[in-house]
Design a protein around this motif. Structure first.
Motif, PDB file in Angstrom:
ATOM      1  N   GLU A  21       0.808  -1.234   0.000  1.00 32.71           N
ATOM      2  CA  GLU A  21       0.000   0.000   0.000  1.00 32.71           C
ATOM      3  C   GLU A  21       0.840   1.281   0.000  1.00 32.71           C
TER       4      GLU A  21
ATOM      5  N   THR B   1       1.115   3.840  -3.616  1.00 34.26           N
ATOM      6  CA  THR B   1      -0.085   4.631  -3.890  1.00 34.26           C
ATOM      7  C   THR B   1      -0.309   5.679  -2.804  1.00 34.26           C
ATOM      8  N   SER B   2      -0.038   5.309  -1.552  1.00 32.85           N
ATOM      9  CA  SER B   2      -0.239   6.261  -0.445  1.00 32.85           C
ATOM     10  C   SER B   2       0.678   7.467  -0.582  1.00 32.85           C
TER      11      SER B   2
ATOM     12  N   GLN C 197       2.104   8.461  -3.468  1.00 34.06           N
ATOM     13  CA  GLN C 197       1.758   9.129  -4.724  1.00 34.06           C
ATOM     14  C   GLN C 197       0.537  10.034  -4.572  1.00 34.06           C
ATOM     15  N   THR C 198      -0.444   9.596  -3.782  1.00 37.09           N
ATOM     16  CA  THR C 198      -1.688  10.367  -3.647  1.00 37.09           C
ATOM     17  C   THR C 198      -1.645  11.334  -2.475  1.00 37.09           C
ATOM     18  N   GLY C 199      -0.523  11.370  -1.754  1.00 34.18           N
ATOM     19  CA  GLY C 199      -0.401  12.333  -0.657  1.00 34.18           C
ATOM     20  C   GLY C 199      -1.021  11.892   0.657  1.00 34.18           C
ATOM     21  N   VAL C 200      -1.425  10.619   0.748  1.00 38.38           N
ATOM     22  CA  VAL C 200      -1.928  10.097   2.032  1.00 38.38           C
ATOM     23  C   VAL C 200      -0.790  10.147   3.062  1.00 38.38           C
TER      24      VAL C 200
ATOM     25  N   ASP D  73       3.471  11.721   3.473  1.00 35.32           N
ATOM     26  CA  ASP D  73       4.425  12.676   2.889  1.00 35.32           C
ATOM     27  C   ASP D  73       5.775  12.026   2.617  1.00 35.32           C
TER      28      ASP D  73
ATOM     29  N   ILE E 293       8.476   9.128  -7.547  1.00 34.38           N
ATOM     30  CA  ILE E 293       7.544  10.020  -6.835  1.00 34.38           C
ATOM     31  C   ILE E 293       8.170  10.736  -5.630  1.00 34.38           C
TER      32      ILE E 293
END
Ligand code: CA
Length: 379
Positions: free
Chosen positions: A223, A226-227, A229-232, A234, A252
């Motif tokens: 996980e 994606t976390s 990449q999407t800014g979930v 830093d 990224i």
């Protein structure tokens, strides 16, 4: 013997018809042997039951499928056991989420729904906070030192005592060596730069990061990309150049910081359900333990070789900026690590584990000052 023979026949896949013929034959033989009911097992007749000679196990892991190093190690372990046991112990490996999610591996092995697991002890802090020590300790022992403590310093016995509470037997089955501090898109120049920073960082290191003002997140490997990449999150740490390159973090994140203060040589574990292990004959027990020990060393060898190649690739082909964490930040982490570690000893056994670890680390500090450390400085 009739019962065992039937089980073996069943295992090779007899169809329903021939199986019922075999059952009828058992009834006849059992009746001739003295009139006992066919459903009774051998022990009731006073004869010794022959233990099964063939074992088929499931091994669940916390790793994504075919992840280099961490994910391929249990596959190699299974193959080694298969060859060494001449096919008597077959282990089928399931990646995270194939049978159970990554963070349910310990429970699956404890309950016996899988005979074996492959993961890291710091994922099980919810079971016992002290468990994290058997993976790694911030500013603690290196791979060389962990292996010495576990196998010749009393560490493994304490680890088995702790996991024994859950019906689980642990074995060292891998080590990544010193990790990297992680991937960031923002420069870290002072402890103030950590404030509010959301980072994937597990174990005791995560607790230290939290106390330093950051927000520690524990995510399984699958996980992380994606976390980030999407800014979930830093920032993230994962393993080292070999695994991190495979995950594609260079696409990224800009900065790759070192050293891995939080994971100086994490032990990767194989865990075995106690009842399943006890059901093995002595030679298969020894084969399993020996194969885990070989996997433990082989993973470190592989990481050491591949990390060096991959670091070069990250810098030369992907333009990644390699940076050292400032002393001021490392000093802060070191101070907080001592506090976090002391608080992990929440009962008598945990205190014994902490004392044993600390005493061994201090001995290694003195010894390696005049050997490994002195040599590396002199080279
Ligand atoms: Ca890590």
């Amino acid at each position: 013997m009739v019962d065992v023979g039937l089980r073996e026949v069943g295992d090779v896949g007899l169809n329903r018809v021939s199986r019922s013929c075999a059952l009828a034959l058992v009834s006849v033989v059992a009746a001739l042997l003295g009139g006992c009911e066919p459903q009774e097992d051998q022990s009731a007749t006073g004869q010794e039951v022959t233990p099964p000679s063939q074992f088929e196990w499931k091994l669940v892991t916390t790793w994504p499928k075919n992840l280099p190093g961490l994910g391929t190690a249990p596959e190699r372990l299974a193959e080694t056991v298969d060859v060494m046991s001449a096919g008597r112990l077959k282990i089928k490996v399931y990646a995270a989420n194939e049978l159970v999610p990554a963070f349910e591996v310990f429970d699956a092995v404890s309950e016996g729904s899988a005979e074996m697991g492959h993961g890291a002890a710091y994922y099980w802090r919810g079971k016992a906070p002290i468990a994290a020590i058997f993976a790694t300790v911030p500013f603690g022992m290196t791979a060389l030192e962990m292996n010495a403590w576990l196998h010749h310093g009393g560490g493994l016995e304490l680890w088995r005592e702790l996991y024994g509470r859950f019906g689980v037997i642990p074995m060292a089955a891998g080590n990544s060596g010193v990790q990297m501090a992680g991937w960031f898109n923002k420069e870290i120049n002072t402890p103030a730069d950590l404030q509010g920073l959301k980072m994937r960082i597990p174990g005791l290191g995560g607790e230290v990061f939290q106390r330093a003002g950051g927000v520690a997140v524990s995510l399984p490997g699958s996980e992380i990309f994606t976390s980030l990449q999407t800014g979930v999150i830093d920032a993230t740490e994962w393993v080292g150049p070999y695994n991190d390159l495979a995950f594609g973090f260079q696409e990224i994140a800009r900065y790759y910081y070192y050293p891995g203060w939080h994971e100086p040589g994490p032990t990767i574990e194989a865990i075995v359900n106690q009842d399943a292990f006890n059901a093995l004959p002595d030679d298969l027990k020894k084969i399993l333990e020996t194969a885990c020990r070989a996997t433990n060393q082989d993973m470190l060898d592989e990481f050491t070789a591949r990390n060096a190649d991959s670091l070069k690739t990250l810098v030369e082909e992907h333009g990644v900026e390699i940076r050292r964490l400032p002393d001021e930040v490392l000093d802060e982490f070191r101070k907080l690590s001592a506090e976090v570690l002391a608080e992990s000893a929440d009962d008598e056994l945990a205190q014994r584990i902490l004392d044993s670890y600390t005493e061994f680390l201090n001995r290694m500090r003195e010894y390696h000052a005049v050997t490994e450390q002195a040599y590396l400085n002199a080279r």
